[in-house]
Design a protein around this motif. Structure first.
Motif, PDB file in Angstrom:
ATOM      1  N   ARG A 129      42.367  63.475  31.027  1.00 35.59           N
ATOM      2  CA  ARG A 129      41.243  63.999  31.823  1.00 35.59           C
ATOM      3  C   ARG A 129      40.034  63.080  31.809  1.00 35.59           C
ATOM      4  N   LEU A 130      39.928  62.248  30.760  1.00 38.06           N
ATOM      5  CA  LEU A 130      38.832  61.290  30.717  1.00 38.06           C
ATOM      6  C   LEU A 130      39.238  59.939  31.303  1.00 38.06           C
ATOM      7  N   ALA A 131      40.453  59.884  31.831  1.00 35.49           N
ATOM      8  CA  ALA A 131      40.975  58.650  32.444  1.00 35.49           C
ATOM      9  C   ALA A 131      40.936  57.488  31.460  1.00 35.49           C
ATOM     10  N   LEU A 132      41.300  57.757  30.209  1.00 41.21           N
ATOM     11  CA  LEU A 132      41.379  56.696  29.215  1.00 41.21           C
ATOM     12  C   LEU A 132      42.666  55.902  29.407  1.00 41.21           C
ATOM     13  N   ASP A 133      42.730  54.753  28.788  1.00 42.44           N
ATOM     14  CA  ASP A 133      43.922  53.916  28.903  1.00 42.44           C
ATOM     15  C   ASP A 133      45.121  54.671  28.329  1.00 42.44           C
ATOM     16  N   PRO A 134      46.182  54.866  29.137  1.00 43.36           N
ATOM     17  CA  PRO A 134      47.321  55.679  28.678  1.00 43.36           C
ATOM     18  C   PRO A 134      48.114  55.048  27.545  1.00 43.36           C
ATOM     19  N   VAL A 135      47.884  53.778  27.283  1.00 42.38           N
ATOM     20  CA  VAL A 135      48.620  53.116  26.199  1.00 42.38           C
ATOM     21  C   VAL A 135      47.691  52.815  25.025  1.00 42.38           C
ATOM     22  N   LEU A 136      46.712  51.951  25.239  1.00 44.02           N
ATOM     23  CA  LEU A 136      45.855  51.501  24.136  1.00 44.02           C
ATOM     24  C   LEU A 136      45.001  52.632  23.572  1.00 44.02           C
ATOM     25  N   ASP A 137      44.353  53.388  24.450  1.00 43.84           N
ATOM     26  CA  ASP A 137      43.470  54.445  23.962  1.00 43.84           C
ATOM     27  C   ASP A 137      44.260  55.595  23.343  1.00 43.84           C
ATOM     28  N   VAL A 138      45.378  55.939  23.947  1.00 40.19           N
ATOM     29  CA  VAL A 138      46.200  57.012  23.380  1.00 40.19           C
ATOM     30  C   VAL A 138      46.724  56.600  22.006  1.00 40.19           C
ATOM     31  N   GLN A 139      47.103  55.342  21.861  1.00 40.69           N
ATOM     32  CA  GLN A 139      47.552  54.859  20.550  1.00 40.69           C
ATOM     33  C   GLN A 139      46.419  54.914  19.533  1.00 40.69           C
ATOM     34  N   ALA A 140      45.194  54.650  19.977  1.00 35.02           N
ATOM     35  CA  ALA A 140      44.046  54.695  19.077  1.00 35.02           C
ATOM     36  C   ALA A 140      43.702  56.126  18.681  1.00 35.02           C
ATOM     37  N   LEU A 141      44.038  57.094  19.537  1.00 38.44           N
ATOM     38  CA  LEU A 141      43.757  58.495  19.237  1.00 38.44           C
ATOM     39  C   LEU A 141      44.797  59.128  18.323  1.00 38.44           C
ATOM     40  N   GLU A 142      46.008  58.582  18.334  1.00 36.50           N
ATOM     41  CA  GLU A 142      47.101  59.190  17.574  1.00 36.50           C
ATOM     42  C   GLU A 142      46.798  59.344  16.083  1.00 36.50           C
ATOM     43  N   PRO A 143      46.160  58.358  15.404  1.00 34.33           N
ATOM     44  CA  PRO A 143      45.871  58.545  13.978  1.00 34.33           C
ATOM     45  C   PRO A 143      44.958  59.733  13.692  1.00 34.33           C
ATOM     46  N   LEU A 144      44.196  60.162  14.677  1.00 38.72           N
ATOM     47  CA  LEU A 144      43.304  61.296  14.461  1.00 38.72           C
ATOM     48  C   LEU A 144      44.071  62.603  14.315  1.00 38.72           C
ATOM     49  N   THR A 145      45.310  62.615  14.743  1.00 36.02           N
ATOM     50  CA  THR A 145      46.127  63.831  14.643  1.00 36.02           C
ATOM     51  C   THR A 145      47.112  63.763  13.482  1.00 36.02           C
ATOM     52  N   ALA A 146      47.034  62.702  12.682  1.00 41.20           N
ATOM     53  CA  ALA A 146      47.941  62.521  11.549  1.00 41.20           C
ATOM     54  C   ALA A 146      47.177  62.723  10.240  1.00 41.20           C
ATOM     55  N   PRO A 147      47.841  63.174   9.193  1.00 47.73           N
ATOM     56  CA  PRO A 147      47.175  63.346   7.894  1.00 47.73           C
ATOM     57  C   PRO A 147      46.584  62.030   7.392  1.00 47.73           C
ATOM     58  N   ASP A 148      45.407  62.124   6.803  1.00 49.02           N
ATOM     59  CA  ASP A 148      44.729  60.951   6.235  1.00 49.02           C
ATOM     60  C   ASP A 148      43.811  61.434   5.126  1.00 49.02           C
ATOM     61  N   PRO A 149      44.189  61.240   3.871  1.00 49.29           N
ATOM     62  CA  PRO A 149      43.379  61.755   2.760  1.00 49.29           C
ATOM     63  C   PRO A 149      42.009  61.112   2.649  1.00 49.29           C
ATOM     64  N   ASP A 150      41.802  59.976   3.327  1.00 46.56           N
ATOM     65  CA  ASP A 150      40.527  59.276   3.233  1.00 46.56           C
ATOM     66  C   ASP A 150      39.577  59.597   4.387  1.00 46.56           C
ATOM     67  N   ALA A 151      39.997  60.460   5.298  1.00 44.14           N
ATOM     68  CA  ALA A 151      39.176  60.775   6.485  1.00 44.14           C
ATOM     69  C   ALA A 151      38.831  62.249   6.496  1.00 44.14           C
ATOM     70  N   ASP A 152      37.538  62.556   6.354  1.00 45.37           N
ATOM     71  CA  ASP A 152      37.112  63.952   6.458  1.00 45.37           C
ATOM     72  C   ASP A 152      36.823  64.286   7.914  1.00 45.37           C
ATOM     73  N   ALA A 153      36.314  65.495   8.169  1.00 45.94           N
ATOM     74  CA  ALA A 153      36.101  65.934   9.555  1.00 45.94           C
ATOM     75  C   ALA A 153      35.084  65.043  10.269  1.00 45.94           C
ATOM     76  N   ARG A 154      34.028  64.641   9.574  1.00 45.07           N
ATOM     77  CA  ARG A 154      33.022  63.779  10.200  1.00 45.07           C
ATOM     78  C   ARG A 154      33.640  62.440  10.596  1.00 45.07           C
ATOM     79  N   ALA A 155      34.474  61.887   9.727  1.00 45.48           N
ATOM     80  CA  ALA A 155      35.134  60.624  10.045  1.00 45.48           C
ATOM     81  C   ALA A 155      36.036  60.760  11.271  1.00 45.48           C
ATOM     82  N   ARG A 156      36.646  61.919  11.426  1.00 46.67           N
ATOM     83  CA  ARG A 156      37.503  62.148  12.602  1.00 46.67           C
ATOM     84  C   ARG A 156      36.677  62.104  13.889  1.00 46.67           C
ATOM     85  N   LEU A 157      35.516  62.771  13.873  1.00 45.20           N
ATOM     86  CA  LEU A 157      34.668  62.762  15.070  1.00 45.20           C
ATOM     87  C   LEU A 157      34.124  61.367  15.349  1.00 45.20           C
ATOM     88  N   LEU A 158      33.776  60.638  14.297  1.00 42.10           N
ATOM     89  CA  LEU A 158      33.307  59.262  14.491  1.00 42.10           C
ATOM     90  C   LEU A 158      34.428  58.394  15.065  1.00 42.10           C
TER      91      LEU A 158
END
Length: 265
Positions: A115-144
């Motif tokens: 919906r934001l017309a982001l790059d379907p490959v590069l940007d989607v790949q960059a967003l994928e880690p935000l949906t995966a477990p990461d013990p070093d990333a709290d909620a604020r880090a996710r939004l950043l």
């Protein structure tokens, strides 16, 4: 507990719709064709409604009468997340727990990118880690991390205006960059400002008068009335504002069409 509203439009286009929310807001440029709205009030504390629900109502109210999407970022002591509103589409959102644990659906993130017309490959790949477990990333880090991906699409938040900060810090940062304080000037003046912005655009002469404009205005009223009733019944200020915005746009659109038709005659 606080929120930011990111609009994919320049401040002049955002000013009118934002005034219709009848909230205390600061408006500032946030990159190329991006604006940020900083709430001065705290309705989620005064009215008892959760911050995510308030932000969803605000984002929806801004997006229903606009041609650009609205992204609401929100956070409290237990969770953080976003809501993306675009036109009459159902808002899409994602939530993380305070420790950064994903609590949303992966499909929502892909819909967000689309919906934001982001790059379907590069940007989607960059967003994928935000949906995966990461013990070093709290909620604020996710939004950043989310805003870092949006930087590729032109978003550039002013210094100090970052998700997760306190209300006082956000207001101070907004004032430091000369953010405009949006004052309520009445329905007529606020919607007139919005119509002026639309009329100055390339589609203005075609949308603001004639049969298509009257049909559009009638559709806005038909959609806004039940939404307003529903928002009042739910005691939701954001959804009520969305309905009132639609009704106001429709009524003033009909009045404006009549004036334009009379002038042409």
């Amino acid at each position: 507990m606080n929120a930011l509203l990111l609009c994919r439009a320049a401040p002049p286009a955002v000013r009118g719709p934002a005034q219709l929310l009848r909230e205390q807001l600061l408006l500032a440029q946030a990159g190329t064709d991006w604006s940020v709205l900083v709430p001065e009030g705290k309705p989620w504390l005064d009215g008892g409604e959760p911050v995510d629900r308030v932000v969803t109502g605000w984002a929806t109210a801004l997006a229903v009468g606009a041609t650009w999407p609205v992204l609401g970022l929100w956070w409290d002591a237990d969770r953080a997340g976003f809501t993306l509103a675009s036109g009459f589409r159902r808002p899409v959102g994602y939530t993380w727990l305070a420790d950064g644990t994903p609590a949303g659906e992966d499909e929502a993130m892909r819909t967000f990118a689309n919906r934001l017309a982001l790059d379907p490959v590069l940007d989607v790949q960059a967003l994928e880690p935000l949906t995966a477990p990461d013990p070093d990333a709290d909620a604020r880090a996710r939004l950043l991390g989310l805003t870092a991906v949006l930087a590729r699409a032109g978003l550039a938040l002013p210094p100090g205006l970052g998700p997760g900060d306190s209300a006082d810090a956000l207001r101070a940062a907004a004032e430091a960059v000369g953010a405009e304080e949006l004052a309520w000037s009445g329905w007529r003046e606020a919607v007139r400002t919005e119509l002026d912005v639309v009329e100055a655009g390339p589609l203005g002469p075609y949308l603001l008068h004639g049969p298509r404009a009257r049909a559009l205005a009638a559709g806005l009223i038909a959609a806004g009335l039940p939404l307003t009733v529903w928002g009042i019944a739910r005691r939701s200020g954001g959804w009520t504002a969305a309905g009132l915005l639609l009704v106001a746009d429709g009524l003033l659109g009909l009045a404006y069409d009549r004036l334009r038709t009379a002038d042409a005659g």
